[in-house]
Design an enzyme around this catalytic site. Structure first.
Site, mmCIF file in Angstrom:
data_model
loop_
_atom_site.group_PDB
_atom_site.id
_atom_site.type_symbol
_atom_site.label_atom_id
_atom_site.label_comp_id
_atom_site.label_asym_id
_atom_site.label_seq_id
_atom_site.Cartn_x
_atom_site.Cartn_y
_atom_site.Cartn_z
ATOM 1 N N GLU A 282 0.825 -1.210 0.000
ATOM 2 C CA GLU A 282 0.000 0.000 0.000
ATOM 3 C C GLU A 282 0.863 1.266 0.000
ATOM 4 O OE1 GLU A 282 -2.889 0.483 3.284
ATOM 5 O OE2 GLU A 282 -4.427 0.279 1.756
ATOM 6 N N HIS A 308 8.962 -27.121 -0.718
ATOM 7 C CA HIS A 308 8.257 -28.128 -1.509
ATOM 8 C C HIS A 308 7.113 -27.510 -2.314
ATOM 9 C CE1 HIS A 308 10.213 -31.679 0.346
ATOM 10 N NE2 HIS A 308 10.481 -30.780 1.275
ATOM 11 N N LYS A 423 -14.432 1.987 -2.783
ATOM 12 C CA LYS A 423 -15.321 2.198 -1.632
ATOM 13 C C LYS A 423 -16.640 2.838 -2.063
ATOM 14 C CE LYS A 423 -11.615 2.589 1.765
ATOM 15 N NZ LYS A 423 -10.877 3.463 2.687
#
Lengths: 440, 440
Positions: A282, A308, A423
């Protein structure tokens, strides 16, 4: 002045001396030094000013008040639930999960999402024993407001209106925000969120209050943070750990190593990575004044598990990564010993007689060496004592490195301008729900 | 033939028609079609051969034997502990955590690391109630051998030699491997690991046995997997979902979108991402015959949490990513409703009256839209019913896409040649421990 550091920073595998032509050089680092002059000036201002900044939090915080409040909470409640998202939860959760009491008298848990199948677990909480700590800097965060407003009726049903308010505490800054207004209307106590962005707020009440309740030595964290902040005020770029490693990471990014892999060798250091991912992503994902897109992508890999899973890619994939190992050398002495009993079986023979911790640390060393031999840059941050002091050092180091890289990129590490649109859209889509009928 | 799909694949935001010039075109996809001819032939062979391959597992697996064994285990033990790392644990864990019983009669837990502070939790296990399932294809995996060999004395102490063996089960392929030899010496029953690489083994006994014990409808998983494998046998590149989306991802990678962000909007789908990360990283991180380094880096972001952590980077950072959302539209109808009580407060008004699930899904839609408006490629895989069938479809889709991308890159998706060096070094460092004195 400062104590001996308990954080070992080994950046040798970032340099040409150790990994060959893929590495950067001290000369290149020194050539960047002048560009950090404005930051040098700011560091002095940040440290000394009375206005709270991430950097003077360790110098100016009032730990006494936080401890007193924490003691009161811990005396009254056996459980604390934190509602917060992003910077409101990641720092506190890192402290509690890394350093907190593993068998706590006072448990602290974090709800940082609005997945309804997770939220439903709140139905089983014994609210008589529980404090709800709601954190939002702006006080207008949709997720946190929804968490609180859907939980409030449950609390009121179980405890009654007045008691529900006494089992709730808000941390917010904005007096015009919804959380502040709810606090006033419901008579809920409000603690002031300092004027420091969420992702840089871990060393304020935002991170320290839940940490203290969860059994963390917050004075130790701050002591380590102070010591590192002093080292990061050093002018010489080669002697300032954040300047040195920040500049090296910037130079590697210019060579297209734009993915920052953080690979803790220690299960409970994973929460450090969660916190760091927000800090790095951010702060650095920005458009600069000339319209160029910047940003280094943080990813995580877990030692040894991901040997792995991700190691093949780290070794033979494109040369687009820089790996930071975080670990605790003390592990070497831990864990049960592989018995000698079956040592005649070839694959067991090298393991026989060694502790699990020795295997764990040998694997880290092997991964480091393999990367370095292939010229893949990596560095190791080792918490020599896995304690509050060393974690405090690590926090300031990573915060300051982020600021150093942003400065060299020419962007502002403290804002996050792009997320506003999403938003607004969320609110739009909510209001259209009856009409559109479908959210996929 | 096949049932109606319960997995919705919306790839429109990968294409120029929806996101503008940053998108790829159907024409470009069709131009790649011929290069998939060898794969078309292989798919037919893989599906029909008697030799087990990841693609014929859903067609040839003997579920009856797995179920019978699982029932026996579930009848005898209340807890199963799996020792395995990478492909030996990630698939089973995905099935159990995504679909398993949330209040199981038979709990299944996975130890996939050798962190000594995690391993110590084994000291508190009630071994009288517990089955230990040890999985290693080669039978020589250092971590799994160490886990088993350090735990064996505890089990033997608590249960006696003979009973300890009866509380243990091995899955391994290699008759020359250490696990096989230990099984013979200790009289421990051995189930054969099929000749399918670990990261492609989830639909074999490796993933299905722990899943069945954990309450998963493994027949449903296999039914969905079969249906998707039939769709993936379609010759037309635009009608074969794995060919279509695999080719689109390959084309985006050629435009430097080399980071694959998988963003589940559903907390318990995170384990799908853990499994996918290995599949994608280890299969695609390779050097081709001409010495070129290939590899697409998988990263994860969690909806909605990481809208407050990674979204700024996804929106304004470099255009180097492709985002895959994974979700469950049914969430919309879940969760408590935000009360109307405080709707006069501005930030609360858009939330009032909506369920937590509606907020959750509106946030996903807003994130999708914001990315698409900026020309950032993304796609959405939605489990229309979050059940075994849909997850089975998803598993085969992601496996086949991986193979498609590898084929277009000109690399072998099934090997992992680079990690051998690090394994050898681990053994070397273990043997030197007395001498070097320090592992950092």
């Amino acid at each position: 002045m400062s104590n001996i550091s308990r954080l070992s920073i080994d950046n040798s595998n970032l340099f040409d001396t150790d990994i060959g032509e893929g590495g950067v050089s001290n000369k290149e680092i020194e050539a960047l030094s002048d560009r950090l002059d404005p930051l040098r000036k700011q560091i002095k201002e940040w440290t000394n000013s009375d206005h709270p900044t991430f950097l003077n939090l360790p110098h100016k915080s009032n730990l006494k008040a936080i401890k007193e409040r924490g003691q009161k909470i811990a005396g009254q409640f056996s459980r604390t639930i934190v509602f917060g998202i992003g910077g409101s939860s990641l720092g506190g959760e890192m402290l509690v999960r890394t350093l907190g009491d593993s068998h706590p008298k006072n448990s602290v848990s974090f709800y940082d999402n609005v997945d309804p199948s997770t939220m439903i677990t709140l139905e089983n909480v014994d609210w008589h024993e529980t404090l709800l700590l709601v954190i939002s800097k702006s006080g207008n965060t949709a997720e946190v407001l929804s968490q609180f407003l859907t939980t409030l009726p449950i609390m009121e049903h179980e405890l009654g209106y007045e008691q529900a308010s006494k089992h709730t505490l808000f941390i917010t800054e904005n007096r015009e925000g919804a959380l502040y207004k709810l606090g006033e209307e419901l008579n809920i106590e409000i603690i002031e969120h300092p004027p420091v962005g969420g992702r840089f707020s871990v060393l304020s009440v935002v991170g320290l209050l839940p940490a203290y309740i969860g059994g963390v030595d917050i004075a130790g964290v701050m002591e380590g943070a102070r010591a590192m902040s002093e080292r990061c005020a050093e002018d010489d770029i080669l002697k300032n750990p954040a300047f040195y490693d920040g500049a090296a990471q910037y130079l590697h990014a210019r060579r297209n190593r734009t993915i920052s892999v953080v690979m803790p060798y220690a299960d409970n250091l994973r929460f450090v990575v969660n916190w760091f991912r927000q800090l790095w992503a951010e702060s650095l994902g920005k458009i600069d004044a000339d319209g160029n897109h910047h940003g280094l992508t943080p990813t995580e890999a877990h030692g040894v598990t991901d040997q792995h899973s991700q190691l093949q890619l780290l070794l033979e994939g494109p040369d687009d990564k820089l790996v930071t190992f975080i670990t605790d050398p003390g592990f070497r002495f831990q864990g049960r010993r592989v018995p000698l009993r079956f040592r005649e079986i070839p694959a067991i023979s090298p393991l026989a007689g060694h502790t699990i911790g020795e295997l764990f640390m040998s694997e880290l060393k092997a991964t480091r060496t393999t990367l370095s031999r292939r010229g893949r840059p990596n560095r190791t941050l080792a918490l020599l004592e896995r304690d509050a002091y060393a974690l405090g050092e690590l926090i300031i180091l990573l915060e300051m490195e982020t600021v150093v890289v942003a400065t060299l990129m020419g962007i502002d590490p403290f804002d996050q301008p792009a997320v506003e649109e999403s938003k607004i859209l969320t609110r739009e889509y909510l209001s259209e729900i009856q009409l559109i009928g479908d959210l996929i």
